[in-house]
Design a protein around this motif. Sequence first.
Motif, short mmCIF file in Angstrom:
data_model
loop_
_atom_site.label_atom_id
_atom_site.label_comp_id
_atom_site.label_asym_id
_atom_site.label_seq_id
_atom_site.Cartn_x
_atom_site.Cartn_y
_atom_site.Cartn_z
N THR A 27 32.69 79.63 22.89
CA THR A 27 32.09 79.19 21.62
C THR A 27 31.72 80.37 20.74
OG1 THR A 27 31.17 77.28 22.75
CG2 THR A 27 30.21 77.85 20.62
N TYR A 28 31.32 81.46 21.39
CA TYR A 28 30.84 82.59 20.63
C TYR A 28 31.94 83.51 20.15
CZ TYR A 28 26.23 80.95 20.90
OH TYR A 28 25.13 80.18 20.71
N ASN A 29 33.18 83.12 20.35
CA ASN A 29 34.26 83.89 19.73
C ASN A 29 34.21 83.77 18.21
OD1 ASN A 29 35.35 84.97 22.02
ND2 ASN A 29 36.89 83.38 22.30
N SER A 30 33.54 82.75 17.71
CA SER A 30 33.45 82.60 16.26
C SER A 30 32.16 83.19 15.71
CB SER A 30 33.52 81.11 15.89
OG SER A 30 32.41 80.42 16.43
N ALA A 31 31.40 83.85 16.52
CA ALA A 31 30.08 84.33 16.11
C ALA A 31 30.12 85.80 15.69
CB ALA A 31 29.11 84.18 17.28
N TYR A 32 29.10 86.15 14.91
CA TYR A 32 28.81 87.56 14.75
C TYR A 32 28.22 88.03 16.08
CZ TYR A 32 29.18 87.11 9.70
OH TYR A 32 29.64 86.90 8.43
N THR A 67 31.94 102.91 19.11
CA THR A 67 32.91 101.93 18.64
C THR A 67 32.59 100.57 19.24
OG1 THR A 67 34.65 103.62 18.50
CG2 THR A 67 35.36 101.31 18.53
N ILE A 68 32.45 99.59 18.38
CA ILE A 68 32.24 98.21 18.83
C ILE A 68 33.57 97.47 18.81
CG2 ILE A 68 31.69 97.33 16.51
CD1 ILE A 68 29.61 95.49 17.86
N SER A 69 33.79 96.67 19.83
CA SER A 69 35.01 95.88 19.89
C SER A 69 34.73 94.61 20.68
CB SER A 69 36.15 96.68 20.54
OG SER A 69 35.81 97.02 21.88
N ARG A 70 35.65 93.67 20.57
CA ARG A 70 35.46 92.43 21.32
C ARG A 70 36.80 91.94 21.84
NH1 ARG A 70 32.78 88.60 16.86
NH2 ARG A 70 32.69 87.13 18.60
N SER A 71 36.77 91.33 23.01
CA SER A 71 37.95 90.72 23.61
C SER A 71 37.74 89.22 23.58
CB SER A 71 38.14 91.21 25.05
OG SER A 71 39.08 90.39 25.71
N TYR A 72 38.56 88.53 22.79
CA TYR A 72 38.44 87.08 22.74
C TYR A 72 38.93 86.44 24.03
CZ TYR A 72 37.40 87.81 17.88
OH TYR A 72 36.81 88.22 16.72
N ALA A 73 39.90 87.05 24.67
CA ALA A 73 40.42 86.51 25.93
C ALA A 73 39.36 86.55 27.02
CB ALA A 73 41.65 87.29 26.35
N LYS A 74 38.52 87.59 26.99
CA LYS A 74 37.51 87.75 28.03
C LYS A 74 36.12 87.34 27.56
CE LYS A 74 39.95 91.57 30.28
NZ LYS A 74 39.87 92.98 30.74
N ASN A 75 36.01 86.88 26.31
CA ASN A 75 34.69 86.52 25.74
C ASN A 75 33.69 87.65 25.90
OD1 ASN A 75 35.77 83.94 25.29
ND2 ASN A 75 35.04 83.19 27.26
N THR A 76 34.13 88.86 25.66
CA THR A 76 33.29 90.02 25.93
C THR A 76 33.22 90.95 24.73
OG1 THR A 76 33.83 89.93 28.28
CG2 THR A 76 32.97 92.01 27.45
N ALA A 95 23.57 90.70 21.02
CA ALA A 95 23.13 89.45 20.44
C ALA A 95 24.31 88.76 19.77
CB ALA A 95 22.02 89.68 19.43
N ALA A 96 24.21 87.45 19.63
CA ALA A 96 25.27 86.67 19.00
C ALA A 96 24.64 85.55 18.18
CB ALA A 96 26.20 86.08 20.05
N ASP A 97 25.28 85.27 17.05
CA ASP A 97 24.82 84.18 16.22
C ASP A 97 25.97 83.68 15.37
OD1 ASP A 97 21.68 83.33 15.19
OD2 ASP A 97 23.41 82.70 13.99
N ARG A 98 26.10 82.36 15.23
CA ARG A 98 27.21 81.78 14.48
C ARG A 98 26.85 81.48 13.03
NH1 ARG A 98 28.22 77.17 18.84
NH2 ARG A 98 25.95 77.38 18.84
N SER A 99 25.64 81.79 12.65
CA SER A 99 25.22 81.48 11.29
C SER A 99 25.84 82.42 10.27
CB SER A 99 23.70 81.57 11.18
OG SER A 99 23.31 81.48 9.83
N PRO A 100 26.39 81.88 9.18
CA PRO A 100 26.92 82.75 8.11
C PRO A 100 25.85 83.65 7.51
CG PRO A 100 27.69 80.50 7.85
CD PRO A 100 26.62 80.46 8.90
N ALA A 101 24.58 83.29 7.70
CA ALA A 101 23.49 84.09 7.13
C ALA A 101 23.47 85.49 7.71
CB ALA A 101 22.16 83.40 7.38
N VAL A 102 24.04 85.66 8.90
CA VAL A 102 24.06 86.99 9.50
C VAL A 102 24.78 87.99 8.61
CG1 VAL A 102 24.84 88.33 11.49
CG2 VAL A 102 23.89 86.04 11.83
#
Length: 126
Positions: A27-32, A67-76, A95-102
């Motif tokens: 779910t948090y693949n769509s989050a900041y 460097t910040i990065s994310r793996s959508y396959a691993k949710n990491t 931290a993670a948040d799906r709000s556009p306000a971020v």
Amino acid sequence: LQLVVSGGGSVQPGGSLRLSCSAVASTYNSAYMAWFRLPPGTWRSGVAAVESYGTRRYSDSVKYRFTISRSYAKNTLYLQMNNLKPEDTAMYYCAADRSPAVRLDPLRAENYRELWGQGTMVTVSS
């Protein structure tokens, strides 16, 4: 739902570490997602953030070293930290948040209300 942080430790100045932050659900693949740190005796500050489509933001103090990065396959989420300095010593949180306000300020901790991981300590000393 939770974020699990790993990868902290002790390193000498100039060394490197990689932190990981694993989300239990995709779910948090769509989050900041972002990294924050809390140095001893001071306040929490934003380190780096990444939007779901890849835009990254860094604090001036870590730019060109972290460097910040994310793996959508691993949710990491990752934070590669190079050329570490003693002033990087801190407890690091993700931290993670799906709000556009971020988007208004991705490095502002108060904008992340949904999920926080447990901290991991990074100590840089000789």
